[in-house]
Every structure is written in structure tokens, then in C-alpha cells.
Scaffold this motif. Sequence first.
Motif, PDB file in Angstrom:
ATOM      1  N   VAL A  32      51.253   5.118  33.044  1.00 14.38           N
ATOM      2  CA  VAL A  32      51.624   3.926  33.808  1.00 14.38           C
ATOM      3  C   VAL A  32      50.393   3.057  34.039  1.00 14.38           C
ATOM      4  CG1 VAL A  32      52.576   3.081  35.981  1.00 14.38           C
ATOM      5  CG2 VAL A  32      53.481   5.170  34.954  1.00 14.38           C
ATOM      6  N   GLU A  33      50.504   1.777  33.708  1.00 18.32           N
ATOM      7  CA  GLU A  33      49.416   0.826  33.927  1.00 18.32           C
ATOM      8  C   GLU A  33      49.821  -0.151  35.016  1.00 18.32           C
ATOM      9  OE1 GLU A  33      46.781  -0.675  30.658  1.00 18.32           O
ATOM     10  OE2 GLU A  33      47.770  -2.580  31.166  1.00 18.32           O
ATOM     11  N   LEU A  34      48.957  -0.302  36.017  1.00 18.20           N
ATOM     12  CA  LEU A  34      49.238  -1.172  37.146  1.00 18.20           C
ATOM     13  C   LEU A  34      48.160  -2.241  37.244  1.00 18.20           C
ATOM     14  CD1 LEU A  34      50.088   1.572  39.794  1.00 18.20           C
ATOM     15  CD2 LEU A  34      51.708   0.276  38.413  1.00 18.20           C
ATOM     16  N   GLU A  35      48.569  -3.468  37.508  1.00 17.31           N
ATOM     17  CA  GLU A  35      47.633  -4.579  37.666  1.00 17.31           C
ATOM     18  C   GLU A  35      47.830  -5.197  39.042  1.00 17.31           C
ATOM     19  OE1 GLU A  35      46.093  -8.013  34.722  1.00 17.31           O
ATOM     20  OE2 GLU A  35      48.183  -8.268  35.357  1.00 17.31           O
ATOM     21  N   TYR A  36      46.725  -5.480  39.725  1.00 16.35           N
ATOM     22  CA  TYR A  36      46.853  -6.076  41.045  1.00 16.35           C
ATOM     23  C   TYR A  36      45.658  -6.961  41.350  1.00 16.35           C
ATOM     24  CZ  TYR A  36      44.458  -1.599  42.017  1.00 16.35           C
ATOM     25  OH  TYR A  36      43.636  -0.508  41.968  1.00 16.35           O
ATOM     26  N   ASP A  37      45.912  -7.948  42.221  1.00 15.99           N
ATOM     27  CA  ASP A  37      44.891  -8.903  42.620  1.00 15.99           C
ATOM     28  C   ASP A  37      45.033  -9.137  44.123  1.00 15.99           C
ATOM     29  OD1 ASP A  37      47.162 -10.433  42.867  1.00 15.99           O
ATOM     30  OD2 ASP A  37      46.780 -11.653  41.083  1.00 15.99           O
ATOM     31  N   ALA A  38      44.534 -10.275  44.612  1.00 18.08           N
ATOM     32  CA  ALA A  38      44.531 -10.517  46.052  1.00 18.08           C
ATOM     33  C   ALA A  38      45.922 -10.711  46.630  1.00 18.08           C
ATOM     34  CB  ALA A  38      43.661 -11.734  46.366  1.00 18.08           C
ATOM     35  N   SER A  39      46.928 -10.871  45.798  1.00 20.15           N
ATOM     36  CA  SER A  39      48.292 -11.051  46.302  1.00 20.15           C
ATOM     37  C   SER A  39      49.072  -9.744  46.380  1.00 20.15           C
ATOM     38  CB  SER A  39      49.057 -12.036  45.407  1.00 20.15           C
ATOM     39  OG  SER A  39      49.267 -11.469  44.117  1.00 20.15           O
ATOM     40  N   ARG A  40      48.455  -8.637  45.944  1.00 17.71           N
ATOM     41  CA  ARG A  40      49.159  -7.368  45.888  1.00 17.71           C
ATOM     42  C   ARG A  40      48.246  -6.246  46.401  1.00 17.71           C
ATOM     43  NH1 ARG A  40      52.369  -6.417  40.533  1.00 17.71           N
ATOM     44  NH2 ARG A  40      54.083  -6.101  41.993  1.00 17.71           N
ATOM     45  N   TYR A  41      48.846  -5.112  46.736  1.00 18.77           N
ATOM     46  CA  TYR A  41      48.071  -3.937  47.132  1.00 18.77           C
ATOM     47  C   TYR A  41      48.550  -2.740  46.325  1.00 18.77           C
ATOM     48  CZ  TYR A  41      52.117  -2.381  49.913  1.00 18.77           C
ATOM     49  OH  TYR A  41      53.362  -1.968  50.309  1.00 18.77           O
ATOM     50  N   ALA A  42      47.717  -1.720  46.245  1.00 23.67           N
ATOM     51  CA  ALA A  42      48.057  -0.506  45.513  1.00 23.67           C
ATOM     52  C   ALA A  42      47.986   0.695  46.447  1.00 23.67           C
ATOM     53  CB  ALA A  42      47.118  -0.300  44.331  1.00 23.67           C
ATOM     54  N   VAL A  43      48.900   1.640  46.257  1.00 22.89           N
ATOM     55  CA  VAL A  43      48.890   2.893  47.007  1.00 22.89           C
ATOM     56  C   VAL A  43      48.896   4.042  46.010  1.00 22.89           C
ATOM     57  CG1 VAL A  43      50.168   4.404  48.570  1.00 22.89           C
ATOM     58  CG2 VAL A  43      50.035   1.954  49.038  1.00 22.89           C
ATOM     59  N   VAL A  44      47.947   4.954  46.163  1.00 20.40           N
ATOM     60  CA  VAL A  44      47.925   6.200  45.395  1.00 20.40           C
ATOM     61  C   VAL A  44      48.468   7.286  46.318  1.00 20.40           C
ATOM     62  CG1 VAL A  44      46.512   7.866  44.147  1.00 20.40           C
ATOM     63  CG2 VAL A  44      45.945   5.432  44.060  1.00 20.40           C
ATOM     64  N   ALA A  45      49.451   8.043  45.839  1.00 20.62           N
ATOM     65  CA  ALA A  45      50.179   8.960  46.719  1.00 20.62           C
ATOM     66  C   ALA A  45      49.411  10.231  47.044  1.00 20.62           C
ATOM     67  CB  ALA A  45      51.520   9.320  46.089  1.00 20.62           C
ATOM     68  N   ARG A  46      48.631  10.727  46.112  1.00 20.45           N
ATOM     69  CA  ARG A  46      48.014  12.039  46.295  1.00 20.45           C
ATOM     70  C   ARG A  46      46.738  12.113  45.463  1.00 20.45           C
ATOM     71  NH1 ARG A  46      52.848  12.206  43.772  1.00 20.45           N
ATOM     72  NH2 ARG A  46      52.864  12.577  41.513  1.00 20.45           N
TER      73      ARG A  46
END
Length: 261
Positions: A32-46
Motif C-alpha cells: 500500500v502506497e500512501l501520499e499526504y501533504d499539509a491537507s491530510r494526516y497519516a496514522v500508523v496503527a502498530r
Amino acid sequence: MSRPSTCQILHALGPTLTVVGQGRTTARFDDVELEYDASRYAVVAREAAFEEAVTEADSTSPYLAMSLEIPPDAIARMLLALADVSAEPPAEAASALVSDLDTPIEDAVVRLLRAIRDPVERRIVAPLALEELVFRLLRSEAAAMVRGAVRRDRDADKIQAAMRFLRANVERPVSVEEAARHVAMSPSHFAHRFRAVARVSPMRYLKRLRLEHARTLLLSGLRASEAAQRAGYESASHFTRDFKGHFGAAPGDYAERFQKL
């Protein structure tokens, strides 16, 4: 970082929130590839290893981001506080998620960052900002993932019921033994399972409940002596000592500081 970077291997040691202030990045978790910038946030579960590459940055607009490891006990406490509205996490949750950064989460992050710059606010305001941030995440698209970071214990329902009982009776001299009877457990087994689920002993949890209730009363305008009595303290000096040890300031000083915010 003032220019794009090639992929580097990073490690998340537990549930982690990343908020980008400026620039853009790409992270790869398994397939899975995720892209994010100042309009989004990322959460890693574990706990996880992943590849990350900064894809947008230059000398005038360097890449800026904040990553925060969320203490599992903070999640557990908030889940227990929200026991009436919490849901069971899915059996198989994704490793990571990207979602739109809404105003409540952004504001909580800003309050936390501002608080940690000042030694006094770091003790008093930062824990509140962290609690709010966990609360916001548990009401967001990332809720199932954050909830899944805390293992569901077989006695969780009984411990949640006991916590609700203690919270509902915080203004009267309720005992741990009474809470154990309320959920049909022996005091010794109750104390053992309570610590396993809540990561704190029932006595310390009850003490924290009383102090948090006293804080709420203080901020609503009650005097320290009145708040202490309403929160179940018989000794004003004992209350002041406990309050300062927990919140980092004496009751009167604490209330005065928040009135200025």
C-alpha cells in the motif's frame, strides 16, 4: 528538509500520528502506497517498518512534519471514558491510513505543539491537548485503527462498568471493594484485572477521577476548598499536595492560569 529525498526505511514503534506542515511525502506499507501533504494526516496503527520519500520540498519551502507516538494507555483511558459509545475494532485493521486533516484535529495538534515549548504548559496543558487529540482521532475516520491499537481484554466489559460506577459516584466515599462488588468480582481479582485492562491500579484511577473532577469544579469557579470537598477529600492540604503532584501546580494557581488562556 529542503529538497526531495529518496526512499528511506523508517520504523513506527506503536500507534503514530504524522501531520505535515509543509511539503509532500509518500510512504509505502507492504503493498500500500500512501501520499499526504499539509491537507491530510497519516496514522500508523502498530509497530511497523515502512519506506518514506519526501516528494515536494525546496529551499524556500522546506519539508516540515511532526510525528507523535500515541501512548497506548492514553487510548485505553479514552476508550474507557467513551465506553458507552465505543465499538469493537475490526479483526483485521490496515497498517496505516491517510485522511483529510479537519479543523478539530489540526487545532488539537497546534495546542499540543504550543504547550510543549513552555515548561509549565508542558506539565499542565500538554496532557490535556494530548487527551483531546486522542478523543478527536477516536471520532474520526481513523477511529477503528486507533481503537485497534489497544488489545481487547476478556474482562474489559466488567472493568468498563466498574469505571463508569466509580465516575458516577466520584462525589461520595465509594471504595474499590464496593466497585468490585458492583461488577461481581472479588477485590483481589478485580484489582489484578483492572490493572491489566486500564494500565493503572483501581486506587490510582479513583484518585485521578477525583482530581479530574476537582479540576472541572475549579475551572467552573468553585474555590479550592469547595472543590476538594466535592471531590471526596477531607483534608485541604492533602488535596493541594495531590493536585500539585498530578497537574504540576497548586489548585488556585492552576485555575488562575487557565482563566488567562
